[in-house]
Design an enzyme around this catalytic site. Structure first.
Site, PDB file in Angstrom:
ATOM      1  N   LYS A  68       0.525  -2.453  -4.425  1.00  0.00           N
ATOM      2  CA  LYS A  68       0.959  -1.241  -4.813  1.00  0.00           C
ATOM      3  C   LYS A  68       2.576  -1.031  -5.087  1.00  0.00           C
ATOM      4  O   LYS A  68       3.095  -2.197  -4.571  1.00  0.00           O
ATOM      5  CB  LYS A  68       0.801  -0.273  -3.326  1.00  0.00           C
ATOM      6  CG  LYS A  68       0.836   1.138  -3.719  1.00  0.00           C
ATOM      7  CD  LYS A  68      -0.410   1.515  -4.233  1.00  0.00           C
ATOM      8  CE  LYS A  68      -0.230   3.244  -4.647  1.00  0.00           C
ATOM      9  NZ  LYS A  68      -1.611   3.766  -5.122  1.00  0.00           N
ATOM     10  N   ASP A 106       0.351   6.830  -9.680  1.00  0.00           N
ATOM     11  CA  ASP A 106       0.114   7.429  -8.612  1.00  0.00           C
ATOM     12  C   ASP A 106       0.974   8.671  -8.544  1.00  0.00           C
ATOM     13  O   ASP A 106       1.192   9.493  -9.449  1.00  0.00           O
ATOM     14  CB  ASP A 106       0.331   6.263  -7.183  1.00  0.00           C
ATOM     15  CG  ASP A 106      -0.136   6.641  -5.994  1.00  0.00           C
ATOM     16  OD1 ASP A 106      -1.166   6.589  -5.789  1.00  0.00           O
ATOM     17  OD2 ASP A 106       0.729   7.113  -4.896  1.00  0.00           O
TER      18      ASP A 106
END
Ligand code: NDP
Length: 449
Positions: free
Chosen positions: A130, A170
């Site tokens: 991430k 995201d």
């Protein structure tokens, strides 16, 4: 403090707390997973003997870097960028990039940790990663966003690659931002391998990736309602928080299933529309104009706007879909939903429900689908995008959507079966955590310390 019965898990959790002091979101995510793993760890002493859990909670690599850029007024600005390469047991690190002022090491680590289990659940060969930056794209011009993305990628490009680490979007990172980052990667690396997913359809993107998280969420909910309650979405009243990528596609698919979606939100407040959300209007406001959701109520007769986003959970509904951000649905909100007779709650966002909220749902017999299972459709189609890039092919929407549906049904069945096998029938939190963990743990054991 944690209520562990298993001494090994308690020791690991205490070490994690000691090593990551003050990292609230990360510690919350670790606790939630470790508590679920007790039955699996009790059954298999090899996990302790080989230090699987202590290795799993520690990221393989954490990168932090400076992102200098120049705004439209000629002023130099500096943001902070991160990439966590959490676990590569199953394949290249894979996970999105988030642009939001709240991005911190704790938030990035919680997301990377969760991503490892989620990617495992999809059944595709992807590890967990991430990234993000404490940059707020709101109010920035296109050129400012471009310069920022280029500066970020000037550093990040040395750490990623199609067999190493493959980012995606995201919160705050959509098609525009991915385009600027991908363009800079290509320029520096002289390489067109599909190092990003969520790319434009003209440039190796997968048809259906934009819709995948929201659509996948509804495929999961439909299967869960059918198998655990013998019910369908048709005729159900649904509340969806947020109005970004996940929310908009969740609303679309819920409406296609015959449900009535009566509310949506952004970080400023929520709209209630008893006739059912007009999706075309919502898209015009959020996707085209990039305006605030209050505009929706201003233009839609019968709809109301309320400031503050948490009140959305006081609206009576059958199905609640938190699709905005972490910890947006707390114990009080969960109790309000239960009091109004909610049947099912499924997390489109990552960790939107606080631990207290989760307990209230589970203890009141509400079907509860955790994000790492229910929102895995996005990364699943990202995995399919990587497959198509390797094959130099582009599948049709029907092919991608059929595969997405099959994967989401498979994730539900796997979580449901695993919960049952571990003495917790109906507890999808436990089922998803254990199922995701077992595959990663077996792979780590196979690869040695
Ligand atoms: P977007 O940036 O497209 O949308 C986020 C939405 O949430 C916006 O409407 C935003 O409003 C709203 N929001 C942010 N903070 C709050 C808050 N405190 N209260 C209410 N609304 C808020 O992001 P995505 O839709 O891509 O992501 C949403 C969630 O889903 C995140 O948790 C993400 O990690 C998760 N997720 C996303 C995937 C994907 O494929 N995109 C895949 C799997 C999970 P505003 O515009 O005012 O900021």
């Amino acid at each position: 403090m944690a209520g562990f019965k298993n001494a090994y898990l308690l020791r690991v959790y205490e070490e994690v707390c000691e090593r990551n002091r003050g990292e609230k979101e990360f510690l919350q995510a670790v606790l939630e997973v470790l508590e679920s793993l007790e039955p699996a760890v009790e059954r298999n002493p090899a996990f302790e003997a080989e230090g699987i859990v202590e290795r799993l909670v520690e990221p393989e690599r954490f990168i932090q870097f400076r992102i200098p850029w120049v705004d439209d007024a000629g002023q130099v600005r500096v943001n902070r960028g991160y990439r966590v390469q959490y676990n590569s047991a199953l394949g290249p690190y894979k996970g999105g990039i988030r642009f939001h002022p709240s991005v911190s090491p704790s938030v990035i680590k919680f997301l990377g940790f969760e991503q490892t289990f989620k990617n495992s659940l999809t059944g595709l060969p992807m590890g967990g990663g991430k990234g993000g930056a404490d940059f707020d794209p709101k109010g920035k011009s296109d050129r400012e966003v471009m310069r920022f993305c280029q500066s970020l990628m000037t550093e990040l490009q040395r750490h990623i690659g199609d067999w190493v680490d493959v980012p995606a979007g995201d919160i705050g990172v959509g098609a525009r931002e991915i385009g600027y980052m991908y363009g800079q990667y290509k320029r520096i690396q002289n390489n067109t391998t599909g190092v990003f997913t969520g790319k434009a359809l003209t440039t190796g993107g997968s048809i259906g990736r934009t819709q995948a998280t929201g659509f996948g969420l509804l495929y999961f909910v439909a299967e869960m309602l059918k198998c655990l309650k013998g019910q369908v979405l048709d005729g159900k009243v649904v509340v969806v928080s947020g109005s970004g990528n996940v929310s908009i596609h969740a609303i679309q698919k819920a409406q296609e299933f015959g449900a009535k979606v009566v509310a949506a939100s952004d970080s400023g407040g929520y709209v209630y529309d008893p006739q059912g959300i007009d999706l075309a209007l919502l898209r015009q406001i959020k996707e085209v104009e990039r305006a605030r959701i209050s505009e929706y109520a201003a233009r839609r007769p019968g709809a109301t706007y309320t400031t503050g986003s948490t009140g959305i959970w006081t609206i009576p509904c059958d199905v609640a879909l938190p699709c905005a951000t972490q910890n947006e649905l707390d114990g009080k909100a969960a109790q309000a939903l239960v009091d109004h007779g909610v049947i099912a709650v499924a997390e489109g966002a990552n960790m939107p429900t606080t631990p207290e909220g989760v307990s209230i749902f589970v203890n009141n017999g509400v079907l509860f689908a955790p994000g790492k299972a229910a929102n895995a459709g996005g990364v699943a189609v990202s995995g399919l995008e990587m497959t198509q890039n390797s094959m130099r092919l582009q599948w049709t929407f029907e092919e991608v959507d059929a595969k997405l549906k099959e994967i989401m049904i498979g994730i539900f069945q796997n979580a449901h079966r695993t919960a049952k096998e571990h003495g917790a029938e109906g507890n999808l939190v436990m089922g998803a955590n254990i199922a995701g963990f077992l595959k990663v743990a077996e792979s780590m054991r196979w690869q040695g310390v």
